[in-house]
Write an enzyme that holds these catalytic residues in place. Structure first.
Site, PDB file in Angstrom:
ATOM      1  N   CYS A   1       7.814  19.745 -31.742  1.00 14.08           N
ATOM      2  CA  CYS A   1       8.523  19.479 -30.488  1.00 14.08           C
ATOM      3  C   CYS A   1       7.802  18.361 -29.742  1.00 14.08           C
ATOM      4  CB  CYS A   1       8.564  20.753 -29.650  1.00 14.08           C
ATOM      5  SG  CYS A   1       8.916  20.482 -27.910  1.00 14.08           S
TER       6      CYS A   1
ATOM      7  N   ARG B   1       0.847  -1.185   0.000  1.00 12.48           N
ATOM      8  CA  ARG B   1       0.000   0.000   0.000  1.00 12.48           C
ATOM      9  C   ARG B   1       0.885   1.238   0.000  1.00 12.48           C
ATOM     10  NH1 ARG B   1      -2.547  -0.740   5.274  1.00 12.48           N
ATOM     11  NH2 ARG B   1      -0.720  -2.058   5.437  1.00 12.48           N
TER      12      ARG B   1
ATOM     13  N   HIS C   1      18.803  24.661  -0.080  1.00  8.85           N
ATOM     14  CA  HIS C   1      19.619  25.301  -1.123  1.00  8.85           C
ATOM     15  C   HIS C   1      19.458  24.569  -2.443  1.00  8.85           C
ATOM     16  CE1 HIS C   1      22.068  22.011   0.512  1.00  8.85           C
ATOM     17  NE2 HIS C   1      22.736  21.989  -0.639  1.00  8.85           N
TER      18      HIS C   1
ATOM     19  N   HIS D   1      17.030  29.047   8.698  1.00 10.36           N
ATOM     20  CA  HIS D   1      17.492  27.667   8.629  1.00 10.36           C
ATOM     21  C   HIS D   1      16.379  26.679   8.303  1.00 10.36           C
ATOM     22  CE1 HIS D   1      20.305  24.412   9.398  1.00 10.36           C
ATOM     23  NE2 HIS D   1      19.370  23.804  10.112  1.00 10.36           N
TER      24      HIS D   1
ATOM     25  N   CYS E   1       5.983  19.614 -26.621  1.00 15.95           N
ATOM     26  CA  CYS E   1       4.719  20.300 -26.950  1.00 15.95           C
ATOM     27  C   CYS E   1       3.641  19.265 -27.278  1.00 15.95           C
ATOM     28  CB  CYS E   1       4.906  21.260 -28.128  1.00 15.95           C
ATOM     29  SG  CYS E   1       5.808  22.765 -27.728  1.00 15.95           S
TER      30      CYS E   1
ATOM     31  N   HIS F   1      20.064  23.008   5.593  1.00 11.06           N
ATOM     32  CA  HIS F   1      19.548  24.341   5.219  1.00 11.06           C
ATOM     33  C   HIS F   1      19.254  24.352   3.708  1.00 11.06           C
ATOM     34  CE1 HIS F   1      19.834  28.849   6.243  1.00 11.06           C
ATOM     35  NE2 HIS F   1      19.343  28.759   5.016  1.00 11.06           N
TER      36      HIS F   1
ATOM     37  N   PHE G   1      18.217  -5.338 -10.370  1.00 12.41           N
ATOM     38  CA  PHE G   1      17.515  -5.383 -11.652  1.00 12.41           C
ATOM     39  C   PHE G   1      17.754  -4.095 -12.451  1.00 12.41           C
ATOM     40  CE2 PHE G   1      13.728  -4.513 -14.256  1.00 12.41           C
ATOM     41  CZ  PHE G   1      13.828  -5.592 -15.117  1.00 12.41           C
TER      42      PHE G   1
ATOM     43  N   GLY H   1      20.358  12.960  -0.619  1.00  9.22           N
ATOM     44  CA  GLY H   1      21.730  13.398  -0.859  1.00  9.22           C
ATOM     45  C   GLY H   1      22.095  14.765  -0.315  1.00  9.22           C
TER      46      GLY H   1
ATOM     47  N   HIS I   1      12.775  21.526 -25.144  1.00  8.28           N
ATOM     48  CA  HIS I   1      11.767  22.265 -24.382  1.00  8.28           C
ATOM     49  C   HIS I   1      12.145  22.105 -22.906  1.00  8.28           C
ATOM     50  CE1 HIS I   1       7.184  23.251 -24.462  1.00  8.28           C
ATOM     51  NE2 HIS I   1       7.537  23.314 -23.188  1.00  8.28           N
TER      52      HIS I   1
HETATM   53 ZN   LIG Z   1      21.146  27.140   8.363  1.00  8.73          ZN
HETATM   54 ZN   LIG Z   2       8.023  22.488 -27.185  1.00  9.46          ZN
END
Ligand SMILES: [Zn+2]
Ligand SMILES: [Zn+2]
Ligand SMILES: [Zn+2]
Length: 333
Positions: free
Chosen positions: A196, A23, A166, A113, A199, A164, A308, A159, A293
């Protein structure tokens, strides 16, 4: 049910397999908590802990590298590539190599922070996106760089080394594989259809509706037809444009609004997931304006790559994009 689906841009196949799925609530989620850190280098008052700032917003007379900013861009303290030096491209027989030249910068979105893209107001998110644009425009003048990527790691599991909030900008002397695959796929589509592919995707997905998460005047957030990861979501500008940094100001405001909306939906539906965000924009020196795009991809970190995936390059996704879009649509921001 299990299905093989092919991405129409890159030709990459994925397996959407909902049979083996637990689930939604059983995903092993590691909530991305922002933990306090008295020695955070990105907090206001700690400006001396970072390299000298390249750009800041909001200063009303305060000097660079002192408090009084609303946003700062600084070089990464431990860059993966360095600005100084020459590429010195050469081979070693069969093998190609060059010096580790590039730029690695950090966009600190707020002096506070605990602020995140989910809690920041739209003007602050727009300011962060605009700072990326300004830095890209500047980095593009360096003839050594061939592509510039913007990304965010939110949460340790995705990662993030510093809690803080960024964004990171990396300028590369090469065009990386993920961008190459998209550009080549888009070119192939253009050569046969003279349109495109992004698009085309927008047109079809808006008409279909099942995979659309949210839309505003300029931006559409959708679950791609063949997503690699559960709840992978793309934000595409409705207006065709190959480069993020060429988008008009108004689209930055719309993107900020859409990003906040999408991340708050994910935050509620998936209980504060760690995530990666990336901006895909055309390589610097290539004339791909007709068929590439720019777009943003948001990938919550809910699953792990295993044997896998490594063995095949096929991604195993336990959540169908139609279901992911439905879940995110239902959680109003
Ligand atoms: Zn900070
Ligand atoms: Zn496009
Ligand atoms: Zn992309």
């Amino acid at each position: 049910m299990s299905e093989l689906r092919k991405d129409c841009v890159t030709g990459r196949w994925v397996i959407v397999s909902t049979d083996r799925r637990k689930r939604l609530s059983d995903f092993h989620l590691e909530p991305a908590q922002v933990t306090a850190d008295a020695d955070c280098p990105f907090c206001e008052g700690h400006e001396q802990m970072t390299p000298r700032e390249l750009l800041s917003y909001g200063r009303q007379g305060s000097a660079p590298d002192t408090p009084g900013w609303t946003l700062r861009v600084v070089p990464n303290q431990a860059p993966v590539l360095r600005v100084e030096g020459s590429l010195d491209r050469q081979g070693e027989g069969l093998f190609d190599k060059m010096n580790g030249i590039g730029a690695h910068e950090v966009v600190i979105e707020s002096p506070r922070h605990e602020a995140t893209l989910t809690t920041l107001d739209e003007a602050s998110v727009e300011q962060a996106l605009w700072a990326c644009r300004e830095r890209i425009q500047d980095l593009k003048r360096d003839m050594r760089f061939r592509s510039i990527v913007v990304f965010k790691n939110h949460g340790a599991a995705a990662g993030a080394a510093v809690a803080h909030s960024h964004l990171q900008i990396i300028a590369l002397p090469i065009v990386p594989r993920e961008v190459r695959d998209e550009v080549d796929g888009a070119r192939a589509h253009f050569e046969t259809k003279e349109r495109c592919v992004f698009c085309d995707v927008l047109r079809q997905e808006i008409a279909d509706g099942r995979r659309v998460v949210a839309a505003n005047a300029d931006m559409v957030a959708l679950a791609p037809y063949a997503p690699r990861f559960p709840f992978e979501t793309w934000i595409l500008p409705r207006r065709h444009e190959a480069r993020f940094e060429e988008a008009p100001r108004q689209e930055f405001a719309s993107l900020a609004k859409m990003l906040g909306d999408l991340l708050r939906r994910m935050h509620k539906a998936l209980e504060m997931p760690p995530y990666n965000l990336l901006v895909h924009s055309a390589p610097v020196k290539e004339s791909v304006g007709d068929y590439y795009h720019w777009h943003v991809e948001v990938i919550p970190k809910l699953t792990k790559m295993a044997g896998f995936e490594w063995a095949t390059g096929l991604y195993l996704n336990p959540v169908a994009p139609e279901e992911a879009a439905q879940v995110l649509r239902d959680f109003r921001a």
